[in-house]
Design an enzyme around this catalytic site. Sequence first.
Site, short mmCIF file in Angstrom:
data_model
loop_
_atom_site.label_atom_id
_atom_site.label_comp_id
_atom_site.label_asym_id
_atom_site.label_seq_id
_atom_site.Cartn_x
_atom_site.Cartn_y
_atom_site.Cartn_z
N HIS A 1 0.81 -1.22 0.00
CA HIS A 1 0.00 0.00 0.00
C HIS A 1 0.84 1.27 0.00
O HIS A 1 0.66 2.16 0.83
CB HIS A 1 -0.97 0.00 1.19
CG HIS A 1 -2.31 0.55 0.85
ND1 HIS A 1 -2.82 1.69 1.41
CD2 HIS A 1 -3.23 0.14 -0.04
CE1 HIS A 1 -4.01 1.94 0.90
NE2 HIS A 1 -4.29 1.00 0.01
N HIS B 1 -3.50 2.09 12.46
CA HIS B 1 -2.96 1.44 11.24
C HIS B 1 -3.44 -0.01 11.27
O HIS B 1 -4.65 -0.26 11.31
CB HIS B 1 -1.45 1.62 11.25
CG HIS B 1 -0.74 1.30 9.98
ND1 HIS B 1 -1.36 1.02 8.79
CD2 HIS B 1 0.60 1.21 9.69
CE1 HIS B 1 -0.46 0.79 7.85
NE2 HIS B 1 0.74 0.89 8.37
N GLY C 1 -11.61 0.91 11.80
CA GLY C 1 -11.99 0.25 10.56
C GLY C 1 -12.69 1.18 9.58
O GLY C 1 -13.13 0.74 8.51
N HIS D 1 -9.81 6.83 5.94
CA HIS D 1 -8.51 6.54 5.35
C HIS D 1 -7.74 7.83 5.09
O HIS D 1 -8.35 8.87 4.82
CB HIS D 1 -8.66 5.76 4.03
CG HIS D 1 -7.41 5.06 3.66
ND1 HIS D 1 -6.44 5.65 2.89
CD2 HIS D 1 -6.95 3.82 3.98
CE1 HIS D 1 -5.44 4.79 2.75
NE2 HIS D 1 -5.72 3.68 3.40
N ASP E 1 -9.63 -2.91 6.82
CA ASP E 1 -9.66 -3.64 8.08
C ASP E 1 -11.05 -4.06 8.54
O ASP E 1 -11.19 -5.06 9.23
CB ASP E 1 -9.02 -2.79 9.20
CG ASP E 1 -7.51 -2.84 9.13
OD1 ASP E 1 -6.97 -3.89 8.71
OD2 ASP E 1 -6.87 -1.84 9.48
N ARG F 1 15.71 12.36 5.52
CA ARG F 1 15.94 13.25 6.65
C ARG F 1 15.26 14.58 6.35
O ARG F 1 15.88 15.50 5.79
CB ARG F 1 17.45 13.43 6.83
CG ARG F 1 17.94 13.88 8.20
CD ARG F 1 17.38 15.20 8.57
NE ARG F 1 17.91 15.75 9.80
CZ ARG F 1 17.33 16.77 10.41
NH1 ARG F 1 16.19 17.29 9.93
NH2 ARG F 1 17.86 17.26 11.50
#
Length: 374
Positions: A186, A221, A257, A260, A311, A355
Amino acid sequence: MSEKKIGGAGLRGQSAGETKLCTVGQSGSGLTYCGYDVADLAENSTFEEVAYLLFNGDLPNQAELDAYKTEIKAMRDLPQALKEVLERIPADAHPMDVMRTGASFLGNLEPENDFSEERVAANRLLAAFPAIMTYWYRYSHEGVKIDCMTDEDSLGGHFLRLLTGKEASEQHKRVMDVSLILYAEHEFNASTFTARVCASTLSDMYSCITGAIGTLRGPLHGGANEAAMDMIQKFTSPADAKEQMAGMLARKEKIMGFGHAVYRTSDPRNVVIKAWSEKLAQENGDTSLYDISVACEEFMWDTKKLFCNADFFHASTYNYMGIPTKLFTPIFVCSRLTGWAAHVMEQRTNNRIIRPSADYTGVEPRTVGPIAER
Ligand SMILES: CC(=O)SCCNC(=O)CCNC(=O)[C@H](O)C(C)(C)COP(=O)(O)OP(=O)(O)OC[C@H]1O[C@@H](n2cnc3c(N)ncnc32)[C@H](O)[C@@H]1OP(=O)(O)O
Ligand SMILES: O=C([O-])CC(=O)C(=O)O
């Protein structure tokens, strides 16, 4: 408390690099792996083919697939020292901590000595993860020291057999295969980005994967599939689900769940796993968990325009297959390892240490006064 910054917070919407592996939400809701639509892969391929695709950029032909499966099948067993470590982890440990320790400890026993060994390390983790999870689970919960080798053709079937000691039905093996495909990759999600940051320091594969597991663990997540199960299990009916969810929203609680960071109207993985959840509900005869899940989906869309992510329907799907809730997120690890490792390899092909900078919001410059005067 200062007001929450939404705009650029969480690096949302900013490109943090290039990838050939995946697109997310390009046409609003699409998901592709190396150019293939995820729904096409879930319908017409197996997880091993997807792992091969992510590691090599192309789907295998039959001979390549056979050779790959033979290679990873031979890598399924765990070293005795790792089994002993797993036996020492208590039953009430978080299974994601078990996965993190398992990956890290394997890296002590079989280190990736240089980048020419990256494929071996990735395949070894892929083959070993189902046994790491189930060896600990069955020893700590049932007192059984399982044989970590099975003759199962697929990784999904191998996992199900290790978990129960019995061969799973063809239907359950296929559902597990589809689930592993859906979770495989993903783009720059939080855990994959963690793996890439680690890789960018020229660290080893095991360190990259260990860091990624820690990142996936959180309920915002990967941990959301487990959190969603805990939630829907408390609802007694579709009507009760809607009532309780209204209360949760009024209390400003997050509904796990749903929603997004990239997709705006739907997650393409949901329609696939939801259909399997419905099939399993019918096979089971008791459709109440599926019906409750559908009520949750309707309620969240009607009230907040929030949709199920990958999920949500995984929760009922895994539950219908008899998988213990605490193993939901570790299964995600077994799958996403492929995406993580592919990103580590990609980062290494064109590396510059990651960085970024920060906008300073602290106090103005000052000097250190004597301690007695502070
Ligand atoms: C496989 C995966 O990792 S998929 C993601 C799994 N995670 C979850 O399911 C956890 C629940 N969902 C969430 O917490 C979020 O939707 C995330 C973490 C996935 C995305 O976060 P963001 O990109 O910040 O979401 P977005 O900008 O769309 O949402 C902004 C607002 O929408 C609301 N919102 C979004 N998702 C939810 C939710 N699930 N429940 C309630 N409200 C929500 C919130 O009011 C949020 O405001 P806040 O910052 O005050 O919490
Ligand atoms: O992309 C994300 O932010 C989270 C997600 O859906 C995933 O990692 O599968």
